[in-house]
Design an enzyme around this catalytic site. Structure first.
Site, PDB file in Angstrom:
ATOM      1  N   GLY A 239     -20.326  92.525 -10.889  1.00 56.37           N
ATOM      2  CA  GLY A 239     -21.173  92.893  -9.763  1.00 56.37           C
ATOM      3  C   GLY A 239     -20.485  93.468  -8.550  1.00 56.37           C
ATOM      4  O   GLY A 239     -21.157  93.998  -7.663  1.00 56.37           O
ATOM      5  N   PRO A 274     -16.297  91.877 -14.661  1.00 55.69           N
ATOM      6  CA  PRO A 274     -16.467  93.130 -13.928  1.00 55.69           C
ATOM      7  C   PRO A 274     -16.560  94.331 -14.862  1.00 55.69           C
ATOM      8  O   PRO A 274     -15.885  94.388 -15.889  1.00 55.69           O
ATOM      9  CB  PRO A 274     -15.189  93.216 -13.082  1.00 55.69           C
ATOM     10  CG  PRO A 274     -14.180  92.427 -13.841  1.00 55.69           C
ATOM     11  CD  PRO A 274     -14.921  91.366 -14.593  1.00 55.69           C
ATOM     12  N   CYS A 342     -35.602 120.138 -18.397  1.00 55.73           N
ATOM     13  CA  CYS A 342     -36.951 120.473 -17.915  1.00 55.73           C
ATOM     14  C   CYS A 342     -37.649 119.264 -17.307  1.00 55.73           C
ATOM     15  O   CYS A 342     -38.640 118.752 -17.853  1.00 55.73           O
ATOM     16  CB  CYS A 342     -37.771 121.043 -19.063  1.00 55.73           C
ATOM     17  SG  CYS A 342     -36.968 122.489 -19.730  1.00 55.73           S
ATOM     18  N   GLU A 343     -37.088 118.744 -16.243  1.00 56.02           N
ATOM     19  CA  GLU A 343     -37.702 117.641 -15.490  1.00 56.02           C
ATOM     20  C   GLU A 343     -37.266 117.795 -14.047  1.00 56.02           C
ATOM     21  O   GLU A 343     -36.087 118.042 -13.779  1.00 56.02           O
ATOM     22  CB  GLU A 343     -37.174 116.281 -15.970  1.00 56.02           C
ATOM     23  CG  GLU A 343     -37.523 115.955 -17.372  1.00 56.02           C
ATOM     24  CD  GLU A 343     -37.903 114.491 -17.545  1.00 56.02           C
ATOM     25  OE1 GLU A 343     -38.285 113.838 -16.560  1.00 56.02           O
ATOM     26  OE2 GLU A 343     -37.816 114.032 -18.680  1.00 56.02           O
TER      27      GLU A 343
END
Ligand code: LLP
Length: 414
Positions: A239, A274, A342-343
């Protein structure tokens, strides 16, 4: 990234010119620095030197075999979340006795493979999973090592998609339910209670939620010990955030000192999982500018990297610094850096002021974690190649996929 620098107008990673890499291997191209990987790992070793510990690299951050093999060579353990990650760690020479297996949906097959390999422990995330593990281990005539992943219900103050330690998240068992689960696990003949685990979220910038979670877990460990249930290890997850833009990530040494104070005099080994902080700033993604396209009130730079290669901007609106490989003088123009998919969500970065021309090479920084490991073949795009550099050495660690390899598993019907 300390290993990235300019020399006479060229951009080098360690001793290797990024222009030359793009010429040789094409783009999109992920490039990693061995030295940066090593430094990130050594920062952990130094920060936690006062506490007996094991770093279990979270494979999901970057599961390339060469990277796993590199960490295995340093003696790390591994945090896996699937049978696929187990197979990769074993193929890369990882030590099975240093593997912890997390995840809410472990299948019976995955459990069998992990028991057979002899992993360090299962981070069990529900009562149903405990029963399944007990049954699978019984069928195999083996004893499975168990550590519960507890959900300490602390707010990690990160993006909601990557926070995991709140009670509304699907992860872990509620910390209040843990004592009863430990008692049950201790009573089952094919299970052996070995540890405890928690992971509250990713890209954490503030240390205090990590410290709060540690305190809650340690209080539980003491309560269990008072009942005669003793644990061998305490896994506080991953984290720790990194710098993508202007964040000030947690000071690892301060985290090390905070845990050293809490672990002093305890017999349990500290485990950490990690991912991002070991690989994130050790990698970059090279892309070529295909087209410059003036739009209504804004300009687009259309590059050959797309959301299939690097999903983080589209999925989390994540920021990645983008720089020109060749330094250019002149007045910059503001561009949205977008991919060819195509977005509308296929963007890499918004409103970047840059001096660029068509054909230029750009480096998208801090892409060593959750870049290639989240890549897909959307729009039938072959996944990128990957290169590891070590001083002046260049190692192609993954070839670019081909259209043939993409279609290899498919069958025509008519
Ligand atoms: N352990 C467990 C159980 C995890 O779920 C994770 C990450 C880690 C360790 C490693 O966390 P790290 O040290 O890397 O923060 N795809 C997202 C990140 C998802 C993280 C999920 N769990 C991203 O690109 O930001």
């Amino acid at each position: 990234m300390n290993t990235l620098h300019r020399l006479e107008g060229r951009l080098l990673l360690e001793g290797v010119s990024l222009d030359a890499l793009a010429e040789r291997f094409g783009t999109p191209l992920y490039v990693y620095s061995r030295q940066a990987l090593e430094e990130a790992y050594q920062a952990y070793v130094q920060a936690f030197s006062e506490t007996p510990h094991l770093i279990c690299y979270a494979v999901k951050a970057n599961s390339s075999l060469a990277i796993l093999n590199f960490f295995a060579g340093l003696g790390t353990g591994f945090d896996i979340v699937s049978g696929g990650e187990l197979a990769r760690v074993l193929a890369a020479g990882g030590d099975p006795s240093k593997i912890v297996f997390s995840g809410v949906g472990k299948t019976a097959d995955e459990m069998r493979a992990a028991i057979k390999a002899g992993i360090l422990c299962f981070n069990v995330e529900s009562l149903s999973e405990l029963h399944r593990l007990s049954r699978v281990a019984g069928e195999m005539g083996r004893i499975a090592p168990v550590s519960f992943r507890v959900n300490p219900d602390v707010d990690p103050k990160t993006h909601p998609y990557i926070s995991t330690g709140l009670k509304e998240n699907k992860f872990g068992v509620p910390i209040a339910d843990a004592p009863a689960l430990y008692r049950l696990a201790a009573s089952l003949p094919n299970l052996k209670v070995t540890g405890i685990d928690c992971h509250i979220g990713s890209q954490l910038i503030d240390l205090s939620p990590l410290a709060d979670a540690a305190d809650r877990v340690l209080a539980l460990v003491d309560a269990l010990a008072a009942e005669g249930i003793t644990l061998h290890h305490i896994d506080l997850g991953g984290g720790v955030g990194i710098r993508y833009n202007d964040e000030t990530p947690p000071d690892l040494d301060a985290y090390g000192r905070a845990l050293a104070a809490r672990f002093s005099g305890r017999h349990e080994k500290l485990l950490l999982e990690p991912g991002r902080s070991l690989v994130g700033n050790a990698g970059l993604l090279l892309t070529r500018v295909e087209y410059l396209k003036p739009g209504d009130g804004k300009n687009f730079a259309i590059v050959d990297v797309a959301m299939n290669d690097l999903m983080r901007p589209a999925l989390y609106e994540a920021y990645h610094e983008i720089i020109s490989v060749k330094q250019k003088n002149g007045s910059p123009t503001r561009y949205d850096i977008v991919g060819p998919i195509c977005e509308t969500g296929d963007f890499i970065g918004f409103a970047r002021d840059m001096c660029i021309e068509e054909g230029d090479l750009l480096a998208i920084l801090s892409t060593g974690a959750y870049g290639m490991s989240m890549a897909s073949n959307y729009n039938s795009r072959p996944r990128a190649a990957e290169v590891l550099v070590n001083k002046n050495e260049i190692h192609l660690i993954r070839e670019r996929e081909t259209q043939d390899s993409l279609m290899a598993c498919e069958r025509l019907v008519y």
